[in-house]
Write an enzyme that holds these catalytic residues in place. Structure first.
Site, short mmCIF file in Angstrom:
data_model
loop_
_atom_site.label_atom_id
_atom_site.label_comp_id
_atom_site.label_asym_id
_atom_site.label_seq_id
_atom_site.Cartn_x
_atom_site.Cartn_y
_atom_site.Cartn_z
N PRO A 94 -70.06 45.37 -30.44
CA PRO A 94 -71.00 46.12 -29.58
C PRO A 94 -70.39 46.65 -28.29
O PRO A 94 -71.06 47.37 -27.56
CB PRO A 94 -72.09 45.08 -29.27
CG PRO A 94 -71.40 43.76 -29.38
CD PRO A 94 -70.35 43.92 -30.45
N CYS A 215 -62.58 35.86 -33.94
CA CYS A 215 -63.35 34.71 -33.41
C CYS A 215 -63.40 33.64 -34.50
O CYS A 215 -64.33 32.85 -34.56
CB CYS A 215 -64.73 35.13 -32.93
SG CYS A 215 -65.75 35.84 -34.21
#
Ligand SMILES: C[S@@+](CC[C@H](N)C(=O)[O-])C[C@H]1O[C@@H](n2cnc3c(N)ncnc32)[C@H](O)[C@@H]1O
Length: 274
Positions: A94, A215
């Site tokens: 995002p 991640c």
């Protein structure tokens, strides 16, 4: 793998226990603990924050800060752009890391922020609109980054490659997602990550720098992808950063010790001569 079914939460546990050994129960627990966040301002300032601190809308109409995981901030920050450089954020939505990259641009720099998924690209566009406003310095594109090198080679001075990954923290937060988990999931992602990384390396200028980040805590998606790059390209060199726990080739922020992440990252230099 000893698990007979080799699927679901038990297979997940076994897979990560193999890597983290006696650390795994504590690490797993830390994924569900309260996260640390920072508030990032476009002038480069940061401060500790809570996820629930709502950003204020300034007189300019822009929001005052973006809440993000400190580990994500560091990964983008370490890819410092210098005046006049061309920077590419290949998997950008995002857009938190895009903002960090943008905060370091000088008037002469340009940044391309790419995102293949249309709904996520809209989020990226809104992030830029909300925090930076109208700007001709950032161009948003919607390409499949795995194919980028078919169209451009050796063009960018700096590339951020924040790849789609296993996101184990997200899986643990929503256990229903673990119902059908299999080791093959991480293996499959690692294939895509390798395609993205090898392609990104082709797009990087000789002398340029590429930050690879995930991640994930799966070694297959982290050091093993970097190992392949170093094996294939003799002009790829890992640059030392000293911010988080060292892995074989990179660094990883893990929440049981830092309260950040998880976030793995490795800075790679494309040496000017092979
Ligand atoms: C880890 S997220 C990026 C997070 C972002 N860098 C940030 O800090 O806000 C990975 C993104 O890559 C996008 N993506 C996945 N495959 C892609 C591809 N082949 N080309 C471009 N984007 C892709 C996903 O839709 C997702 O938004």
């Amino acid at each position: 793998m000893k698990n007979k079914k080799n699927k679901g939460i038990n297979a997940f546990d076994e897979f990560y226990r193999d890597t983290f050994k006696e650390r795994w129960p504590k690490l797993k627990e830390s994924f569900l603990a309260a996260k640390k966040y920072l508030a990032f301002q476009l002038n480069g300032e940061t401060k500790e924050a809570s996820f629930f601190d709502p950003p204020l809308v300034l007189d300019s109409g822009l929001k005052n800060y973006y809440i993000m995981d400190p580990a994500s901030y560091f990964a983008a920050y370490e890819l410092a752009a210098l005046p006049g450089e061309r920077v590419l954020d290949m998997c950008a939505a995002p857009g938190g890391k895009t903002l960090v990259l943008a905060s370091k641009l000088s008037a002469k720099d340009s940044l391309v922020a790419n995102e293949r998924s249309a709904p996520r690209r809209n989020r990226l566009i809104n992030t830029i609109k909300d925090y930076i406003g109208e700007t001709s310095q950032i161009k948003v594109t919607g390409h499949d980054a795995t194919k980028w090198c078919l169209y451009e080679k050796e063009v960018y001075d700096k590339i951020l490659l924040d790849v789609p990954c296993s996101s184990e923290r997200h899986l643990l937060e929503k256990p229903s997602l673990l119902k059908d988990w299999k080791p093959a999931r991480s293996k499959k992602l690692a294939i895509t990550q390798w395609t993205l990384l090898a392609g990104a390396f082709e797009v990087l200028k000789p002398g340029g720098f590429l930050m690879y980040s995930t991640c994930s805590i799966s070694n297959l998606e982290n050091d093993e992808v970097i190992r392949k790059l170093l094996k294939k390209y003799s002009n790829a060199e890992v640059k030392k950063i000293d911010l988080a726990e060292k892995t074989e080739f990179g660094q990883i922020f893990l929440p049981d010790t830092s309260g950040y992440g998880p976030l793995y990252f490795t800075l790679i230099n494309k040496k000017a001569e092979a």
